[in-house]
Design an enzyme around this catalytic site. Structure first.
Site, PDB file in Angstrom:
ATOM      1  N   CYS A 108       1.444   5.640  11.894  1.00 10.84           N
ATOM      2  CA  CYS A 108       1.199   4.713  13.005  1.00 10.84           C
ATOM      3  C   CYS A 108       1.251   5.048  14.479  1.00 10.84           C
ATOM      4  O   CYS A 108       0.916   4.601  15.462  1.00 10.84           O
ATOM      5  CB  CYS A 108       2.392   3.485  12.823  1.00 10.84           C
ATOM      6  SG  CYS A 108       2.143   2.487  11.329  1.00 10.84           S
ATOM      7  N   HIS A 142       0.841  -1.097   0.035  1.00 13.93           N
ATOM      8  CA  HIS A 142       0.092  -0.124  -0.141  1.00 13.93           C
ATOM      9  C   HIS A 142       0.927   1.285   0.087  1.00 13.93           C
ATOM     10  O   HIS A 142       0.374   2.286  -0.090  1.00 13.93           O
ATOM     11  CB  HIS A 142      -0.982  -0.023   1.071  1.00 13.93           C
ATOM     12  CG  HIS A 142      -0.470   0.401   2.604  1.00 13.93           C
ATOM     13  ND1 HIS A 142      -0.673   1.462   2.975  1.00 13.93           N
ATOM     14  CD2 HIS A 142       0.267  -0.389   3.281  1.00 13.93           C
ATOM     15  CE1 HIS A 142      -0.035   1.601   4.239  1.00 13.93           C
ATOM     16  NE2 HIS A 142       0.790   0.439   4.504  1.00 13.93           N
TER      17      HIS A 142
END
Length: 378
Positions: free
Chosen positions: A321, A198
């Site tokens: 993240c 991705h």
């Protein structure tokens, strides 16, 4: 809309979405099934493995399909240390790794491993001499990312691999998630390499761990023996085929347009450097062509992110993240950036789909935003 958050994730290519839909619709059988339909799906899966291996410069049997970078990093680090823990319990990494590596190292420490974290210089680059000094007889793994996901610094992977050539008892893992299709990596002398789909306009939930034949790893999950018994679970054949297409297109773009990408990044860095309130954290002489990190001194990064959003320009603070934690970037702190600047960091990350006109519009917007923020502060 101007999308400048490609290091977090990229927009899937239409060709990849179409490929996924076609395979998922017409080749949905379980590849492990004994019937002929399952065999056709298995053949398609293995064809994708051969294609990916050829593009990455390795052997088909060294390709393990995963769900992405986080799983690949965990499989490499936990797999090697679990299998070879009787050889030694010392691991070397850097102070600027992705959370999927940092937190895995914390997990190892809780199991009794000793982890040495190499420092970086002001450009975010580790010293090969520091690595040499850190190596011990019981060092079983060195894990160093290729391209830092926050500032774009490129690590001396080739030089590190050369040092480790004389140490067959020490395996070398590289997180190549941010470098793939942007900065070339010679995998010949690297034992394990993590990549993600991705980040290259493929689909979420796709990735690869290159694991050389001479390396053994303990699987993270027990199951039916898929992916050579190392990544158990029903195969995502549609995602794998779509990943192969994204990789092929991305590598073609790298050959044709990496200079254009670098020109956009350099324009941004030069223009931002001309604003008195801006502090630049990306050293373009040491960085990948698609990442630009800076701070507007006195203003938090999330304020800038949301302000740009009103212009329909999308950027990030640090790693996607960990950005919601609103903590100062550990990478910038390792580079000895002050806390005041680190909490104000913003990352612009490009793809081959971006254009110079978008960068120019970004500069108009950021200057307007800084002017407005300064007036509010006054």
């Amino acid at each position: 809309m101007i999308y400048f958050d490609n290091s977090a994730t990229t927009k899937p290519l239409n060709a990849c979405v179409e490929t996924y839909a076609k395979v998922a619709t017409n080749y949905f059988a379980n590849p492990s099934s004994l019937h002929g339909y399952g065999s056709k799906v298995s053949e398609l899966h293995e064809q994708a493995r051969i294609l990916v291996a050829g593009m990455l410069g390795t052997l088909p049997e060294e390709i393990i399909f995963t769900s992405g970078g986080t799983e690949s990093n965990n499989m490499a680090i936990k797999g090697v240390t679990g299998f070879y823990r009787n050889r030694g319990k010392h691991v070397i990494t850097t102070a600027i790794e992705h959370p999927s590596v940092q937190n895995t190292m914390h997990s190892l420490e809780a199991q009794g491993f000793e982890v040495t974290r190499l420092p970086v210089d002001a450009s975010g680059v580790v010293s090969v001499e520091d690595l040499k000094s850190a190596l011990r007889e019981d060092t079983i793994l060195v894990s160093v990312m290729h391209v830092n996901n926050e500032v774009g610094s490129v690590q001396p992977i080739g030089a590190i691999a050369e040092v480790l050539k004389t140490r067959p008892q020490t395996f070398f893992h590289v997180d190549h998630v941010q470098g793939l299709t942007k900065v070339a990596l010679d995998v010949a002398d690297v034992d394990l390499v993590s990549i993600s789909g991705h980040k290259i306009h493929g689909l979420n939930g796709t990735g690869v761990l290159i694991k050389k034949k001479h390396v053994s790893v303990m699987p993270l999950l027990d199951g039916g023996g898929q992916e050579f018994g190392l990544r158990n679970g029903t195969e995502n054949t549609a995602g794998v085929v779509a990943f192969a297409k994204a990789l092929r297109i991305g590598l073609e773009e790298q050959k044709a347009h990496v200079a254009d990408l670098e020109a956009i990044r350099d324009y941004l860095l030069d223009a931002l450097a001309g604003i008195p309130e801006v502090s630049i954290h990306t050293d373009k002489n040491q960085a990948a062509p698609h990442i630009c990190c800076f701070s507007v001194v006195g203003h938090r990064g999330e304020i800038l992110v949301h302000a740009l959003e009103k212009y329909e320009i999308y950027v990030s603070t640090t790693s996607a993240c960990s950005s919601r934690a609103k903590l100062a970037s550990s990478t910038l702190k390792a580079m000895r950036v002050t806390d005041e600047e680190a909490v104000g960091a913003v990352r612009v990350s490009l793809s081959y789909q971006n254009a110079m006109a978008e960068a120019e519009r970004f500069m108009e917007a950021i200057q307007e935003i800084i002017k407005n923020l300064n007036e509010v502060v006054k």
